[in-house]
Scaffold this motif. Structure first.
Motif, short mmCIF file in Angstrom:
data_model
loop_
_atom_site.label_atom_id
_atom_site.label_comp_id
_atom_site.label_asym_id
_atom_site.label_seq_id
_atom_site.Cartn_x
_atom_site.Cartn_y
_atom_site.Cartn_z
N GLU A 150 37.39 -13.13 29.54
CA GLU A 150 36.35 -13.58 29.40
C GLU A 150 35.34 -13.64 27.78
O GLU A 150 34.67 -13.91 27.32
N ARG A 151 35.76 -12.05 27.56
CA ARG A 151 34.46 -11.15 27.16
C ARG A 151 34.97 -11.31 25.41
O ARG A 151 36.53 -11.69 25.18
N GLN A 152 34.12 -11.52 24.09
CA GLN A 152 35.31 -12.05 22.97
C GLN A 152 35.41 -10.73 22.02
O GLN A 152 34.51 -9.23 22.52
N ILE A 153 36.94 -10.32 21.56
CA ILE A 153 37.18 -9.03 21.74
C ILE A 153 37.03 -8.55 19.77
O ILE A 153 36.22 -9.45 19.73
N ARG A 154 36.31 -7.64 20.59
CA ARG A 154 35.36 -6.31 19.14
C ARG A 154 36.55 -6.58 17.92
O ARG A 154 37.63 -6.42 18.23
N LEU A 155 35.59 -6.74 16.87
CA LEU A 155 37.05 -6.69 15.46
C LEU A 155 35.51 -5.71 14.90
O LEU A 155 34.70 -6.19 14.32
N PHE A 156 35.98 -4.54 14.21
CA PHE A 156 35.63 -3.85 13.12
C PHE A 156 36.15 -3.44 11.83
O PHE A 156 37.28 -3.78 12.34
N ARG A 157 35.83 -3.37 10.77
CA ARG A 157 35.71 -2.81 9.67
C ARG A 157 35.60 -1.50 9.38
O ARG A 157 34.60 -1.09 9.45
N LEU A 158 36.78 -0.59 9.07
CA LEU A 158 36.23 0.48 8.81
C LEU A 158 36.69 0.74 6.80
O LEU A 158 37.38 0.60 6.58
N GLU A 159 35.31 1.56 6.49
CA GLU A 159 35.53 1.58 5.05
C GLU A 159 34.87 2.66 4.88
O GLU A 159 34.58 3.63 5.62
N ARG A 160 36.13 3.90 3.73
CA ARG A 160 35.98 4.65 3.06
C ARG A 160 34.33 5.27 2.58
O ARG A 160 33.62 4.36 2.42
N ARG A 161 33.53 6.40 2.82
CA ARG A 161 32.65 6.20 2.81
C ARG A 161 32.40 7.79 1.69
O ARG A 161 32.88 8.16 1.34
#
Length: 161
Positions: A150-161
């Motif tokens: 029922e939850r919305q699947i989380r999406l993350f963008r990882l970017e180089r620091r």
């Protein structure tokens, strides 16, 4: 069985509820052990999908938490990755997503044997919708995972620091 037929078989199996019950207890353990033994050169689950090892301080404890994850590299340069918090289609959000929400600037990924400091961004709105469509094209079982929860699947963008 190799090639496209093998990929389709793995996708079909990974879409099942049985896989969601068993895989979380087997895949990460195997990935961590082999990754450690090969000094970051081998990640077994990355034979099917690109993978990285995420280390981020725990949201509550602050202790480093290390999790092998499938990822979707983004762009031409190895500097951005999409992570899908599918949790194999299980009910709750995976713990690593709470850790990234709490400490988005404290994450490190091990990508192809190299440690890279990254910044995490939770994707929302139109950007999330666009990336979700790309993720479904990349690995269709994500659609089955989303249908089961029922939850919305989380999406993350990882970017180089």
């Amino acid at each position: 069985m190799t090639g496209a037929r093998g990929v389709r078989l793995v996708q079909r199996v990974s879409s099942t509820r049985a896989f969601a019950l068993i895989a979380p207890h087997v895949v990460p353990v195997l990935d961590r052990a082999v990754h450690r033994l090969t000094r970051g050169r081998v990640l077994p689950s990355a034979r099917m999908l690109p993978g990285l090892v995420l280390t981020v301080p725990g949201a509550r404890t602050g202790r480093p938490r290390t999790t092998p994850l499938a990822c979707m590299p983004e762009g031409e340069v190895e500097g951005a990755w999409i992570l899908v918090g599918s949790n194999f289609g299980r009910t709750g959000h995976p713990a690593w997503t709470a850790n990234l929400l709490a400490r988005p600037d404290a994450a490190v990924v091990n990508w192809r044997g190299r440690d890279i400091r990254v910044r995490a961004t939770l994707l929302e709105g139109e950007e999330r919708a666009r990336v979700w469509e790309a993720a479904l094209a990349f690995w269709p079982p994500y659609a089955a995972y989303q249908r089961r929860v029922e939850r919305q699947i989380r999406l993350f963008r990882l970017e180089r620091r």
